[in-house]
Design an enzyme around this catalytic site. Structure first.
Site, PDB file in Angstrom:
ATOM      1  N   HIS A 138      50.739 -45.091   5.382  1.00  0.00           N
ATOM      2  CA  HIS A 138      50.540 -43.708   5.210  1.00  0.00           C
ATOM      3  C   HIS A 138      49.174 -43.399   5.256  1.00  0.00           C
ATOM      4  O   HIS A 138      48.819 -42.358   4.996  1.00  0.00           O
ATOM      5  CB  HIS A 138      51.240 -43.253   3.743  1.00  0.00           C
ATOM      6  CG  HIS A 138      52.672 -43.507   3.579  1.00  0.00           C
ATOM      7  ND1 HIS A 138      53.652 -43.176   4.400  1.00  0.00           N
ATOM      8  CD2 HIS A 138      53.295 -44.087   2.817  1.00  0.00           C
ATOM      9  CE1 HIS A 138      54.897 -43.479   4.197  1.00  0.00           C
ATOM     10  NE2 HIS A 138      54.684 -44.299   3.069  1.00  0.00           N
ATOM     11  N   GLU A 192      57.370 -40.362   7.548  1.00  0.00           N
ATOM     12  CA  GLU A 192      57.617 -40.029   6.103  1.00  0.00           C
ATOM     13  C   GLU A 192      56.024 -39.868   5.618  1.00  0.00           C
ATOM     14  O   GLU A 192      55.160 -40.368   5.837  1.00  0.00           O
ATOM     15  CB  GLU A 192      58.229 -40.887   5.311  1.00  0.00           C
ATOM     16  CG  GLU A 192      59.857 -41.070   5.688  1.00  0.00           C
ATOM     17  CD  GLU A 192      60.558 -42.106   4.746  1.00  0.00           C
ATOM     18  OE1 GLU A 192      59.987 -42.607   4.113  1.00  0.00           O
ATOM     19  OE2 GLU A 192      61.983 -42.156   5.063  1.00  0.00           O
ATOM     20  N   ASP A 193      56.306 -39.089   4.314  1.00  0.00           N
ATOM     21  CA  ASP A 193      54.993 -39.063   3.428  1.00  0.00           C
ATOM     22  C   ASP A 193      53.817 -38.358   3.918  1.00  0.00           C
ATOM     23  O   ASP A 193      52.825 -38.651   3.924  1.00  0.00           O
ATOM     24  CB  ASP A 193      54.998 -40.162   2.791  1.00  0.00           C
ATOM     25  CG  ASP A 193      55.909 -40.707   1.754  1.00  0.00           C
ATOM     26  OD1 ASP A 193      56.911 -39.941   1.399  1.00  0.00           O
ATOM     27  OD2 ASP A 193      56.153 -41.725   1.653  1.00  0.00           O
ATOM     28  N   GLN A 207      50.581 -52.262  11.166  1.00  0.00           N
ATOM     29  CA  GLN A 207      51.021 -51.155  12.060  1.00  0.00           C
ATOM     30  C   GLN A 207      50.069 -50.479  12.955  1.00  0.00           C
ATOM     31  O   GLN A 207      50.424 -49.779  13.892  1.00  0.00           O
ATOM     32  CB  GLN A 207      51.617 -50.046  11.396  1.00  0.00           C
ATOM     33  CG  GLN A 207      50.822 -49.085  10.385  1.00  0.00           C
ATOM     34  CD  GLN A 207      51.520 -47.918   9.765  1.00  0.00           C
ATOM     35  OE1 GLN A 207      52.022 -48.092   8.595  1.00  0.00           O
ATOM     36  NE2 GLN A 207      51.911 -46.841  10.453  1.00  0.00           N
ATOM     37  N   VAL A 228      58.598 -52.022   4.670  1.00  0.00           N
ATOM     38  CA  VAL A 228      59.717 -52.690   4.171  1.00  0.00           C
ATOM     39  C   VAL A 228      59.913 -52.439   2.812  1.00  0.00           C
ATOM     40  O   VAL A 228      61.044 -52.261   2.138  1.00  0.00           O
ATOM     41  CB  VAL A 228      59.797 -54.405   4.477  1.00  0.00           C
ATOM     42  CG1 VAL A 228      60.970 -54.936   3.785  1.00  0.00           C
ATOM     43  CG2 VAL A 228      59.811 -54.444   6.032  1.00  0.00           C
ATOM     44  N   GLY A 229      58.908 -52.258   2.077  1.00  0.00           N
ATOM     45  CA  GLY A 229      58.936 -52.128   0.653  1.00  0.00           C
ATOM     46  C   GLY A 229      58.493 -53.162  -0.245  1.00  0.00           C
ATOM     47  O   GLY A 229      58.458 -54.376   0.172  1.00  0.00           O
ATOM     48  N   GLY A 230      58.150 -52.903  -1.519  1.00  0.00           N
ATOM     49  CA  GLY A 230      57.903 -54.039  -2.234  1.00  0.00           C
ATOM     50  C   GLY A 230      56.419 -54.444  -2.469  1.00  0.00           C
ATOM     51  O   GLY A 230      56.109 -55.600  -3.161  1.00  0.00           O
TER      52      GLY A 230
HETATM   53  C1  LIG Z   1      56.693 -47.006   0.765  1.00  0.00           C
HETATM   54  S1  LIG Z   1      56.650 -48.686   0.935  1.00  0.00           S
HETATM   55  C2  LIG Z   1      58.054 -48.815   2.217  1.00  0.00           C
HETATM   56  C3  LIG Z   1      59.472 -48.435   1.489  1.00  0.00           C
HETATM   57  C4  LIG Z   1      60.625 -48.697   2.209  1.00  0.00           C
HETATM   58  N1  LIG Z   1      60.415 -48.062   3.418  1.00  0.00           N
HETATM   59  C5  LIG Z   1      61.705 -47.866   1.564  1.00  0.00           C
HETATM   60  O1  LIG Z   1      62.211 -46.794   1.926  1.00  0.00           O
HETATM   61  O2  LIG Z   1      62.550 -48.700   0.660  1.00  0.00           O
HETATM   62  C6  LIG Z   1      55.458 -49.053   2.107  1.00  0.00           C
HETATM   63  C7  LIG Z   1      55.337 -50.529   2.623  1.00  0.00           C
HETATM   64  O3  LIG Z   1      54.451 -50.576   3.829  1.00  0.00           O
HETATM   65  C8  LIG Z   1      53.460 -51.810   3.807  1.00  0.00           C
HETATM   66  N2  LIG Z   1      52.416 -51.665   4.458  1.00  0.00           N
HETATM   67  C9  LIG Z   1      51.109 -51.212   3.933  1.00  0.00           C
HETATM   68  N3  LIG Z   1      50.182 -51.107   5.039  1.00  0.00           N
HETATM   69  C10 LIG Z   1      50.944 -51.604   6.046  1.00  0.00           C
HETATM   70  C11 LIG Z   1      50.529 -51.833   7.347  1.00  0.00           C
HETATM   71  N4  LIG Z   1      48.893 -51.537   7.685  1.00  0.00           N
HETATM   72  N5  LIG Z   1      51.312 -52.120   8.177  1.00  0.00           N
HETATM   73  C12 LIG Z   1      52.678 -52.417   7.990  1.00  0.00           C
HETATM   74  N6  LIG Z   1      53.092 -52.174   6.595  1.00  0.00           N
HETATM   75  C13 LIG Z   1      52.169 -51.811   5.572  1.00  0.00           C
HETATM   76  C14 LIG Z   1      53.578 -52.037   2.332  1.00  0.00           C
HETATM   77  O4  LIG Z   1      53.349 -53.483   1.931  1.00  0.00           O
HETATM   78  C15 LIG Z   1      54.740 -51.645   1.562  1.00  0.00           C
HETATM   79  O5  LIG Z   1      55.841 -52.570   1.706  1.00  0.00           O
END
Ligand SMILES: C[S@@+](CC[C@H](N)C(=O)[O-])C[C@H]1O[C@@H](n2cnc3c(N)ncnc32)[C@H](O)[C@@H]1O
Length: 292
Positions: free
Chosen positions: A139, A164-165, A114, A66-68
């Site tokens: 990622h 992505e990425d 995830q 979700v981001g943040g």
């Molecule tokens: C790059 S940001 C997402 C940005 C968003 N999709 C945007 O484009 O605005 C990555 C997000 O993935 C979450 N994250 C990290 N590890 C994770 C996991 N194992 N499962 C789910 N979410 C995760 C982080 O908390 C972070 O908020």
């Protein structure tokens, strides 16, 4: 000289609303307005190309990440962007951090990792299958591969799965860190599980490159071959810089010179045999990329 006047938060919000309304049909312009994604112009251009035909359909869209990060009140840019672009669709988000505070009409968010199969299955039990899935989460190479194996079957036919990425494939990880640096303390990005070796089988790039062969499974000459789920359901894979699109559909049409992984009789006849067994061939073992 006149000092430039700083716009107020109210004016900024209004400007954002006007711009996102004007750009609502073009993700190459909408993405830079909303998102914290890498190279929004490049990503946006590919999103526009693949998503435009689906824009006005009633879809279920899931974005992982979700981001943040650790801030429960921060993030959600891309979820709001998808909501703007797909006016009839429901947008779902997954994040390891609780982001419930960012929910709004047509945006629902689940908290979990995830790579947690049970959590993902529970999400699908609540939402139903998706039409678009975007992985912009941890990622980590192992997570991205595992999530795809679990969620690709939960995509409807005609659906699109985006990763992505993918550059994290190329970042050296703890297990090959010593080849990269003599400093014992590896930074956090070594957690991504990438590799300096372009053919390292643990990386997501190698996993998705392997799936390209699934497209042609009906052309394999291999009498004992049993097509797997990805063979039967992947109809297109598009690789771009740091972004992959995998299209789902029916990939069971018979092959060209081969049917059921055996050469057609007319081709056997051409080489003067009735059956492949006459050649006493040993066929190589083909791995099953669907296995978790
Ligand atoms: C790059 S940001 C997402 C940005 C968003 N999709 C945007 O484009 O605005 C990555 C997000 O993935 C979450 N994250 C990290 N590890 C994770 C996991 N194992 N499962 C789910 N979410 C995760 C982080 O908390 C972070 O908020």
């Amino acid at each position: 000289m006149l000092a430039a006047k700083k716009s107020t938060p109210f004016f900024q919000k209004l400007q954002h609303q006007v711009m996102s309304f004007l750009y609502q049909n073009d993700l190459s312009k909408l993405l830079p307005l909303y998102s914290s994604k890498w190279n929004p112009h490049l990503f946006g251009q590919h999103y526009q190309e693949h998503f435009a035909p689906l824009k006005n359909q009633k879809l279920k869209i899931l974005e992982i990440g979700v981001g943040g990060y650790d801030d429960p009140y921060s993030g959600g840019d891309s979820l709001r962007m998808w909501k703007q672009y797909f006016p009839k669709s429901m947008i779902y988000g997954i994040d390891i951090v609780n982001k419930k505070a960012l929910e709004e009409d047509r945006i629902k968010i689940f908290q979990g990792s995830q790579d947690d199969e049970l959590f993902l299955k529970n999400v699908v039990a609540e939402t139903g299958k998706f039409d678009i899935i975007i992985d912009d989460g941890s990622h980590r190479n192992d997570h991205v591969i595992k999530t795809f194996k679990i969620l690709f079957p939960e995509l409807n036919d005609g659906g699109i799965y985006v990763v992505e990425d993918t550059h994290t494939s190329y970042i050296p990880s703890y297990d090959n860190w010593s080849k990269f640096s003599s400093n014992d303390v590896a930074p956090h990005w070594a957690e991504y599980g990438g590799s300096l070796d372009l053919y390292d089988q643990k990386t997501m790039m190698n996993f998705f490159k392997r799936l390209v062969d699934c497209l042609s499974h009906q052309e394999f000459i291999h009498p004992e071959y049993t097509p797997n789920y990805f063979d039967k359901h992947i109809v297109g894979i598009h690789f771009y810089r740091n972004q992959i699109f995998i299209h789902k559909g029916d990939n069971t049409a018979p092959g060209n010179v081969v049917e059921n992984n055996i050469l057609r009789p007319e081709f056997l006849q051409e080489i003067g045999i009735k059956s492949l067994t006459e050649l006493n061939l040993e066929f190589p073992t083909i791995d099953d990329p669907t296995r978790l």
